[in-house]
Design a protein around this motif. Structure first.
Motif, PDB file in Angstrom:
ATOM      1  N   TRP B 302       4.546   1.770  -4.775  1.00  0.00           N
ATOM      2  CA  TRP B 302       5.407   0.572  -4.829  1.00  0.00           C
ATOM      3  C   TRP B 302       6.081   0.384  -6.188  1.00  0.00           C
ATOM      4  O   TRP B 302       7.030  -0.368  -6.315  1.00  0.00           O
ATOM      5  N   ASP B 303       5.564   1.037  -7.227  1.00  0.00           N
ATOM      6  CA  ASP B 303       6.247   0.949  -8.531  1.00  0.00           C
ATOM      7  C   ASP B 303       7.660   1.528  -8.442  1.00  0.00           C
ATOM      8  O   ASP B 303       8.581   1.070  -9.104  1.00  0.00           O
ATOM      9  N   GLU B 304       7.821   2.513  -7.568  1.00  0.00           N
ATOM     10  CA  GLU B 304       9.148   3.130  -7.409  1.00  0.00           C
ATOM     11  C   GLU B 304       9.765   2.822  -6.040  1.00  0.00           C
ATOM     12  O   GLU B 304      10.976   2.640  -5.929  1.00  0.00           O
ATOM     13  N   PHE B 305       8.917   2.736  -5.018  1.00  0.00           N
ATOM     14  CA  PHE B 305       9.408   2.527  -3.637  1.00  0.00           C
ATOM     15  C   PHE B 305       8.741   1.284  -3.040  1.00  0.00           C
ATOM     16  O   PHE B 305       7.841   1.389  -2.205  1.00  0.00           O
ATOM     17  N   ARG B 306       9.172   0.140  -3.511  1.00  0.00           N
ATOM     18  CA  ARG B 306       8.571  -1.129  -3.080  1.00  0.00           C
ATOM     19  C   ARG B 306       8.805  -1.329  -1.579  1.00  0.00           C
ATOM     20  O   ARG B 306       9.845  -0.977  -1.057  1.00  0.00           O
ATOM     21  N   HIS B 307       7.833  -1.857  -0.913  1.00  0.00           N
ATOM     22  CA  HIS B 307       7.820  -2.156   0.536  1.00  0.00           C
ATOM     23  C   HIS B 307       7.586  -0.922   1.402  1.00  0.00           C
ATOM     24  O   HIS B 307       7.655  -1.027   2.612  1.00  0.00           O
ATOM     25  N   PHE B 308       7.330   0.199   0.798  1.00  0.00           N
ATOM     26  CA  PHE B 308       7.133   1.416   1.589  1.00  0.00           C
ATOM     27  C   PHE B 308       5.822   1.323   2.386  1.00  0.00           C
ATOM     28  O   PHE B 308       4.771   1.021   1.822  1.00  0.00           O
ATOM     29  N   LYS B 309       5.941   1.556   3.686  1.00  0.00           N
ATOM     30  CA  LYS B 309       4.768   1.432   4.573  1.00  0.00           C
ATOM     31  C   LYS B 309       4.646   2.679   5.449  1.00  0.00           C
ATOM     32  O   LYS B 309       5.652   3.341   5.719  1.00  0.00           O
ATOM     33  N   LEU B 310       3.446   2.928   5.882  1.00  0.00           N
ATOM     34  CA  LEU B 310       3.230   4.033   6.826  1.00  0.00           C
ATOM     35  C   LEU B 310       2.210   3.626   7.879  1.00  0.00           C
ATOM     36  O   LEU B 310       1.339   2.786   7.606  1.00  0.00           O
ATOM     37  N   ASP B 311       2.293   4.219   9.045  1.00  0.00           N
ATOM     38  CA  ASP B 311       1.300   3.981  10.084  1.00  0.00           C
ATOM     39  C   ASP B 311       0.048   4.791   9.750  1.00  0.00           C
ATOM     40  O   ASP B 311       0.097   5.737   8.948  1.00  0.00           O
ATOM     41  N   VAL B 312      -1.029   4.427  10.378  1.00  0.00           N
ATOM     42  CA  VAL B 312      -2.308   5.039  10.031  1.00  0.00           C
ATOM     43  C   VAL B 312      -2.305   6.565  10.231  1.00  0.00           C
ATOM     44  O   VAL B 312      -2.903   7.304   9.441  1.00  0.00           O
ATOM     45  N   GLY B 313      -1.626   7.010  11.251  1.00  0.00           N
ATOM     46  CA  GLY B 313      -1.559   8.456  11.521  1.00  0.00           C
ATOM     47  C   GLY B 313      -0.942   9.213  10.348  1.00  0.00           C
ATOM     48  O   GLY B 313      -1.447  10.271   9.938  1.00  0.00           O
ATOM     49  N   HIS B 314       0.107   8.672   9.785  1.00  0.00           N
ATOM     50  CA  HIS B 314       0.756   9.340   8.654  1.00  0.00           C
ATOM     51  C   HIS B 314      -0.020   9.169   7.350  1.00  0.00           C
ATOM     52  O   HIS B 314       0.031  10.044   6.488  1.00  0.00           O
ATOM     53  N   VAL B 315      -0.730   8.040   7.231  1.00  0.00           N
ATOM     54  CA  VAL B 315      -1.575   7.861   6.042  1.00  0.00           C
ATOM     55  C   VAL B 315      -2.605   8.992   5.981  1.00  0.00           C
ATOM     56  O   VAL B 315      -2.840   9.584   4.930  1.00  0.00           O
ATOM     57  N   ILE B 316      -3.146   9.318   7.149  1.00  0.00           N
ATOM     58  CA  ILE B 316      -4.149  10.400   7.213  1.00  0.00           C
ATOM     59  C   ILE B 316      -3.493  11.763   6.973  1.00  0.00           C
ATOM     60  O   ILE B 316      -3.967  12.561   6.172  1.00  0.00           O
ATOM     61  N   LYS B 317      -2.347  11.993   7.654  1.00  0.00           N
ATOM     62  CA  LYS B 317      -1.668  13.289   7.524  1.00  0.00           C
ATOM     63  C   LYS B 317      -1.302  13.602   6.075  1.00  0.00           C
ATOM     64  O   LYS B 317      -1.422  14.743   5.618  1.00  0.00           O
ATOM     65  N   TYR B 318      -0.828  12.582   5.363  1.00  0.00           N
ATOM     66  CA  TYR B 318      -0.367  12.813   3.998  1.00  0.00           C
ATOM     67  C   TYR B 318      -1.487  12.619   2.961  1.00  0.00           C
ATOM     68  O   TYR B 318      -1.221  12.585   1.762  1.00  0.00           O
ATOM     69  N   ASN B 319      -2.688  12.458   3.482  1.00  0.00           N
ATOM     70  CA  ASN B 319      -3.866  12.406   2.610  1.00  0.00           C
ATOM     71  C   ASN B 319      -3.768  11.274   1.582  1.00  0.00           C
ATOM     72  O   ASN B 319      -4.066  11.452   0.390  1.00  0.00           O
ATOM     73  N   ILE B 320      -3.309  10.098   2.054  1.00  0.00           N
ATOM     74  CA  ILE B 320      -3.185   8.946   1.155  1.00  0.00           C
ATOM     75  C   ILE B 320      -4.511   8.177   1.198  1.00  0.00           C
ATOM     76  O   ILE B 320      -4.982   7.794   2.280  1.00  0.00           O
ATOM     77  N   THR B 321      -5.096   7.977   0.060  1.00  0.00           N
ATOM     78  CA  THR B 321      -6.438   7.388   0.004  1.00  0.00           C
ATOM     79  C   THR B 321      -6.364   5.858   0.015  1.00  0.00           C
ATOM     80  O   THR B 321      -5.288   5.271  -0.161  1.00  0.00           O
ATOM     81  N   ALA B 322      -7.520   5.249   0.186  1.00  0.00           N
ATOM     82  CA  ALA B 322      -7.612   3.783   0.299  1.00  0.00           C
ATOM     83  C   ALA B 322      -7.092   3.086  -0.955  1.00  0.00           C
ATOM     84  O   ALA B 322      -6.576   1.970  -0.882  1.00  0.00           O
ATOM     85  N   GLN B 323      -7.217   3.719  -2.090  1.00  0.00           N
ATOM     86  CA  GLN B 323      -6.767   3.056  -3.317  1.00  0.00           C
ATOM     87  C   GLN B 323      -5.235   2.951  -3.399  1.00  0.00           C
ATOM     88  O   GLN B 323      -4.720   2.129  -4.133  1.00  0.00           O
ATOM     89  N   ASP B 324      -4.517   3.785  -2.598  1.00  0.00           N
ATOM     90  CA  ASP B 324      -3.046   3.718  -2.608  1.00  0.00           C
ATOM     91  C   ASP B 324      -2.488   3.069  -1.338  1.00  0.00           C
ATOM     92  O   ASP B 324      -1.266   2.891  -1.229  1.00  0.00           O
ATOM     93  N   ALA B 325      -3.335   2.756  -0.384  1.00  0.00           N
ATOM     94  CA  ALA B 325      -2.866   2.178   0.880  1.00  0.00           C
ATOM     95  C   ALA B 325      -3.651   0.910   1.218  1.00  0.00           C
ATOM     96  O   ALA B 325      -4.881   0.910   1.195  1.00  0.00           O
ATOM     97  N   VAL B 326      -2.923  -0.154   1.523  1.00  0.00           N
ATOM     98  CA  VAL B 326      -3.561  -1.438   1.848  1.00  0.00           C
ATOM     99  C   VAL B 326      -3.036  -1.903   3.199  1.00  0.00           C
ATOM    100  O   VAL B 326      -1.823  -1.863   3.442  1.00  0.00           O
ATOM    101  N   LYS B 327      -3.946  -2.327   4.062  1.00  0.00           N
ATOM    102  CA  LYS B 327      -3.547  -2.799   5.397  1.00  0.00           C
ATOM    103  C   LYS B 327      -2.576  -3.962   5.280  1.00  0.00           C
ATOM    104  O   LYS B 327      -2.716  -4.822   4.412  1.00  0.00           O
ATOM    105  N   THR B 328      -1.611  -3.977   6.168  1.00  0.00           N
ATOM    106  CA  THR B 328      -0.609  -5.062   6.087  1.00  0.00           C
ATOM    107  C   THR B 328      -1.130  -6.359   6.725  1.00  0.00           C
ATOM    108  O   THR B 328      -0.630  -7.435   6.442  1.00  0.00           O
ATOM    109  N   CYS B 329      -2.110  -6.231   7.632  1.00  0.00           N
ATOM    110  CA  CYS B 329      -2.677  -7.455   8.211  1.00  0.00           C
ATOM    111  C   CYS B 329      -4.118  -7.196   8.684  1.00  0.00           C
ATOM    112  O   CYS B 329      -4.562  -6.055   8.716  1.00  0.00           O
TER     113      CYS B 329
END
Lengths: 177, 329
Positions: B302-329
């Motif tokens: 978000w420092d560079e791409f504010r509001h950028f979101k991904l669905d859970v399937g892509h979070v897993i595919k791109y190996n994004i960890t919990a510290q970089d991904a926060v649930k929207t609701c």
């Protein structure tokens, strides 16, 4: 006396027959001598065009036209799968007429024996020799046998954008000096 | 005297034999008849051989080259057409065939719609006609080419295949060839514009196809950042993304062989904050618009791409960890 005369008669008869046969054989063989000239000129024209259309850039070891050669270094030759004829067509299509002339002179040297002369045309334009000497023109006009070999050539300039050039008529004229 | 007469007659007899033999040899070895026959046969052979080479060239090289060149130009024209009209193609096969063969779409010249001279004098029909004229001029043969069908499809994610089926006849005064030909060619989609971006953003956001060099198991948040920054595309095995050609018709379904995807850069959008996964094929189809439980804010970017979101399937595919991904609701 009669027997001796008969002997001379037969010897003379045999000699006469031998002379007639020799003259006959000489005439037959000498009449064949002129024939291959026509075939030879035709073969040379076909040979040159076949060589140009069957040999690829990657197949020739030539410091000017081959891989790593002068034209390669200048970026004027980029596709090693091009045949020599396609490369000439590509030079023509991209307006590199001078390069095309040098390229033809380079790759064809030694293929046509020195007693013969030749011209290379593409799409109705003479590429080799671009400037004809008076001797060249005189020789072409006065020759008894001038034969041509023709092929169609075409190709793709840029593999990414797939720009097609041609199809062009490529012609080789060969004659004896 | 009588004996002498008989002997003299014998001599004449031998002379006649000799003359007859010479005459026979001369007739047998006479060059004229032999050469003229040979010459005719050779001339015929040379002519047929030249025509045969032309037929082979036409079938094995020319059709492929012409198909390749016109496939690229047709696809390019269709992309510009979609850019100009901001609309999808209804049927890619018929549009492709019409543009490739006639340079028209819906009966109108496509170049007039796109404002770019791409198909003018460059249709497959134009190239075939040029070859027919050149063959007539060079070899004095009459060629007829009738295109039965052209089609476009994909078998690999980064390439487009096209196929031409044609009947052709080559006729001269000495021989005739009647053949059927089916040729295929492949062009790369790299560097072509993605029409899906163009239509959805009304030409405000364009993205060229560029393959990501990251291996499927090498993804990190830093590489996702680069991926987003460069607008590169990825093909996942068993992906649920559409292929490049499916993007022409807004068919956002699974392509079994050729699905590719990129990520929408929020900085290039008029409204950067959207309630969707920013994987391109989900973003404009609003698949996760009403499913916030599967949507993550990728705060690590978000420092560079504010509001950028991904669905859970892509979070897993791109190996994004919990510290970089926060649930929207």
């Amino acid at each position: 006396m009669f027997i001796k005369k008969r002997g001379y008669f037969f010897i003379l008869d045999a000699m006469l027959a031998l002379i007639v046969l020799s003259i006959g054989i000489f005439l037959i063989t000498s009449s064949y001598v002129d024939v291959p000239q026509l075939a030879q000129v035709g073969l040379l024209a076909d040979d040159l065009l076949n060589f140009l259309s069957n040999s690829k850039i990657k197949d020739i070891n030539n410091p000017y036209a081959g891989i790593g050669g002068a034209l390669w270094a200048q970026g004027l030759i980029t596709d090693i799968e091009n045949t020599l004829l396609q490369q000439i067509g590509e030079f023509y299509a991209t307006g590199n007429i001078d390069t095309a002339e040098k390229f033809i002179a380079n790759v064809s040297s030694g293929i046509i024996p020195p007693q013969f002369k030749y011209e290379f045309w593409i799409d109705g334009t003479i590429l080799y020799p671009k400037v004809q000497s008076a001797e060249h023109t005189e020789s072409r006009n006065s020759t008894e046998i001038l034969l041509t070999s023709k092929k169609i050539t075409f190709g793709i300039i840029n593999k990414t954008t797939s720009n097609l050039w041609g199809p062009y008529k490529a012609e080789v004229f060969v004659w004896e000096r | 005297m009588g004996a002498v007469k008989i002997t003299a007659k014998k001599g004449i007899f031998f002379t006649f034999i000799a003359i007859t033999l010479i005459a026979m040899f001369t007739l047998m070895l006479a060059p004229q008849a032999d050469i003229s026959l040979q010459k005719d046969a050779q001339a015929l052979q040379t002519r047929i051989s030249a025509m045969d080479n032309y037929v082979t060239d036409l079938e094995s090289r020319f059709f492929e080259a012409a198909l390749r060149a016109t496939t690229y130009k047709t696809i390019l024209s269709l992309i510009f057409y979609m850019n100009s009209t901001s609309s999808y193609i209804v049927n890619i096969d018929s549009a492709f065939s019409e543009v490739m063969l006639t340079g028209r779409i819906g009966g109108l010249p496509i170049d007039a719609i796109t404002g770019k001279k791409i198909m003018e004098n460059n249709t497959l029909t134009d190239w075939n006609n040029r070859m027919i004229e050149t063959a007539k001029d060079t070899l004095n043969v009459n060629t007829t080419i009738s295109v039965i069908n052209v089609s476009v499809f994909q078998t690999k994610p980064w390439n487009i295949d096209s196929r031409l089926i044609a009947n052709f006849t080559v006729k001269s005064n000495v021989a005739e060839w009647k053949k059927s030909s089916a040729v295929s060619t492949t062009i790369s989609i790299e560097s072509l514009y993605d029409p899906y971006y163009m239509v959805n953003t009304n030409r405000e956001y364009t993205n060229q196809i560029k393959k990501s060099s990251v291996e499927f198991n090498q993804w990190t948040i830093a590489k996702v950042r680069e991926h987003l920054r460069n607008g590169t595309y990825v093909h996942w095995q068993e992906s649920d993304a559409p292929s490049f050609l499916m993007r022409f018709t807004n068919t956002m379904a699974i392509s079994s062989c050729c699905g590719i995807e990129s990520m929408v850069n929020p900085n290039k959008l008029i409204q950067p904050d959207q309630w969707d996964s920013y994987a391109d094929y989900h973003f404009w189809s609003h698949k996760f618009a009403s499913n916030c439980t599967q949507l993550y804010n990728i705060t690590g970017l978000w420092d560079e791409f504010r509001h950028f979101k991904l669905d859970v399937g892509h979070v897993i595919k791109y190996n994004i960890t919990a510290q970089d991904a926060v649930k929207t609701c």
